[in-house]
Scaffold this motif. Sequence first.
Motif, PDB file in Angstrom:
ATOM      1  N   CYS A 180     -39.311 -40.493  -7.919  1.00  0.00           N
ATOM      2  CA  CYS A 180     -39.443 -40.549  -9.370  1.00  0.00           C
ATOM      3  C   CYS A 180     -40.821 -40.031  -9.727  1.00  0.00           C
ATOM      4  O   CYS A 180     -41.830 -40.685  -9.434  1.00  0.00           O
ATOM      5  CB  CYS A 180     -39.249 -41.976  -9.887  1.00  0.00           C
ATOM      6  N   CYS A 226     -35.025 -44.493 -12.673  1.00  0.00           N
ATOM      7  CA  CYS A 226     -36.419 -44.902 -12.592  1.00  0.00           C
ATOM      8  C   CYS A 226     -36.843 -45.527 -13.912  1.00  0.00           C
ATOM      9  O   CYS A 226     -36.504 -45.018 -14.986  1.00  0.00           O
ATOM     10  CB  CYS A 226     -37.274 -43.675 -12.271  1.00  0.00           C
ATOM     11  N   LEU A 236     -40.067 -39.359 -16.951  1.00  0.00           N
ATOM     12  CA  LEU A 236     -39.707 -39.744 -15.599  1.00  0.00           C
ATOM     13  C   LEU A 236     -38.551 -38.871 -15.131  1.00  0.00           C
ATOM     14  O   LEU A 236     -37.559 -38.726 -15.842  1.00  0.00           O
ATOM     15  CB  LEU A 236     -39.291 -41.215 -15.542  1.00  0.00           C
ATOM     16  N   GLY A 287     -35.867 -42.637 -16.656  1.00  0.00           N
ATOM     17  CA  GLY A 287     -35.487 -41.311 -16.233  1.00  0.00           C
ATOM     18  C   GLY A 287     -34.017 -41.052 -16.483  1.00  0.00           C
ATOM     19  O   GLY A 287     -33.280 -41.928 -16.959  1.00  0.00           O
ATOM     20  N   ALA A 342     -43.588 -39.121 -12.451  1.00  0.00           N
ATOM     21  CA  ALA A 342     -44.005 -39.502 -13.795  1.00  0.00           C
ATOM     22  C   ALA A 342     -45.014 -38.504 -14.336  1.00  0.00           C
ATOM     23  O   ALA A 342     -45.869 -37.993 -13.605  1.00  0.00           O
ATOM     24  CB  ALA A 342     -44.606 -40.902 -13.794  1.00  0.00           C
TER      25      ALA A 342
END
Length: 120
Positions: free
Chosen positions: A22, A95, A4, A111, A24
Amino acid sequence: QVQLVESGGGLVQAGGSLRLSCAASGSIFSINAMSWYRQAPGKQRDLVAHITSGGSTRYTDSVKGRFTISRDNAKNTMYLQMNSLKPEDTAVYSCNAETTNPWGRPYDYWGQGTQVTVSS
């Protein structure tokens, strides 16, 4: 398994807006719900907003009506639109992705965080 990366933080004046992202990657198929958390120096990390895979959202009371969480599953990206920012919103925003492992147990990924600073 899941990576993340947050972006979009910065310095804004009170009343301004920011849009956090964010992104992924990795085993994104395993992601269920996603959330934004924030942590100020010397404070605990608190939940800001939460969104399920089906799009259901929840917000902490202090940001209701000002922040909007969303996710674009096709782009594997979650967003936090932050309007009417206040100095008390200053924090590192992180995140979070909730996943389920093959044994049905939950596991969270985080993250690195992005700094949001709101000046008065």
